[in-house]
Design a protein around this motif. Structure first.
Motif: not given
Ligand code: HPA
Length: 270
Positions: A111-115, A190-193, A196-198, A207-211, A232-235
């Motif tokens: 999957n792709a996820a945010g760090a 929607q992405l997180e606020t 929500e990240y805190r 990491a956070v993702g939707m799957s 991890l596609t974004d910080e």
């Molecule tokens: N949240 C934030 N960043 C991300 C996500 C997500 O669900 N997926 C990939 N990058």
């Protein structure tokens, strides 16, 4: 859901020539290139498979592929189903039950996820060691669940310990950075606020993702060893948050893909 419905799909796929797959693979966003390494024997669009949900997100091509990879018979789901597309948790995980019905003995998920853990950088890979289900439901919450397995499925080691150890060793041998961490699954889209990240950081997510989490829960329900890797596609730094850039997320996933392919191929080989 009934066993008959699953069997209808399993039998259809067997008639199409999908016989005795050993390993199932679910490919996430921007991670479709592994199929170029597959010696393809059968290729079927999801829309042609009875009882299969149909993928709607346009960058998911939505195909089931069967063939040989590193000498093993594998079945690949190119494109997966998400809660945010409007499917139910049972629909999302239906393919996992079908793959198990076809005979797979392990499942590999990407999957792709945010760090959330900011020591982990954009483009790095993370092996899921544990997860937090924030999707507000369970794919096992239905009336006749006990026809399919335990109702109270144990989740003390959701990710297969042996496979995870193997994967870490493979990463080290190939000089690929592979973090270990906790994946939090949200509904999206929607992405997180920032708040929500805190929150995600405080509760222990890396990491956070939707799957992924629904599929992993069902794999555990089926006693099917499962392993999952995130790109991890974004910080996700709440103190320096920029508007989301989906094309960039997909591009980063694409850049990290060769590393993911090495890990998956080496694991399959072993
Ligand atoms: N949240 C934030 N960043 C991300 C996500 C997500 O669900 N997926 C990939 N990058």
């Amino acid at each position: 859901m009934t066993i008959e419905i699953i069997n209808t799909t399993v039998n259809f796929l067997k008639e199409k020539g999908i016989t005795a797959p050993q390993i199932g693979i679910v490919l996430g966003t921007g991670l479709g290139q592994l199929v170029n390494h597959l010696d393809i024997e059968v290729e079927i669009n999801y829309s042609d498979i009875p009882n299969f949900p149909v993928s709607t997100v346009e960058f998911h091509s939505g195909k089931l592929l069967f063939g040989t990879l590193e000498g093993k018979k594998v079945i690949i789901m190119q494109g997966r189903f998400h809660l945010y597309e409007g499917y139910s948790l049972q629909e999302i995980t239906f393919p996992v039950r079908v793959l198990k019905g076809l005979g797979i003995t392990s499942l590999l998920v990407s999957n792709a996820a945010g760090a959330i853990n900011l020591n982990y950088k954009k483009g790095d890979l993370m092996l899921l060691d544990d997860h937090i289900n924030l999707q507000g439901g369970s794919p096992l919450a239905f009336k006749n669940v006990s026809d399919f397995g335990e109702r109270f499925t144990d989740m003390c080691t959701p990710y297969d310990v042996n496979l995870n150890e193997k994967m870490l060793a493979i990463a080290q041998k190939n000089q690929i950075t592979l973090h270990k961490g906790v994946y939090a699954a949200v509904v999206g889209p929607q992405l997180e606020t920032r708040a929500e990240y805190r929150y995600l950081k405080i509760i222990g997510a890396d990491a956070v993702g939707m799957s992924t989490v629904p599929e992993v829960i069902v794999a555990n329900h089926l006693n099917l060893p499962v392993i999952a890797v995130s790109v991890l596609t974004d910080e996700c730094n709440p103190d320096d948050l920029k508007p989301v850039n989906i094309p960039e997320i997909i591009a980063v996933a694409g850049e990290a893909e060769p590393k993911m392919i090495i890990l998956f191929k080496e694991l399959i080989k072993s």
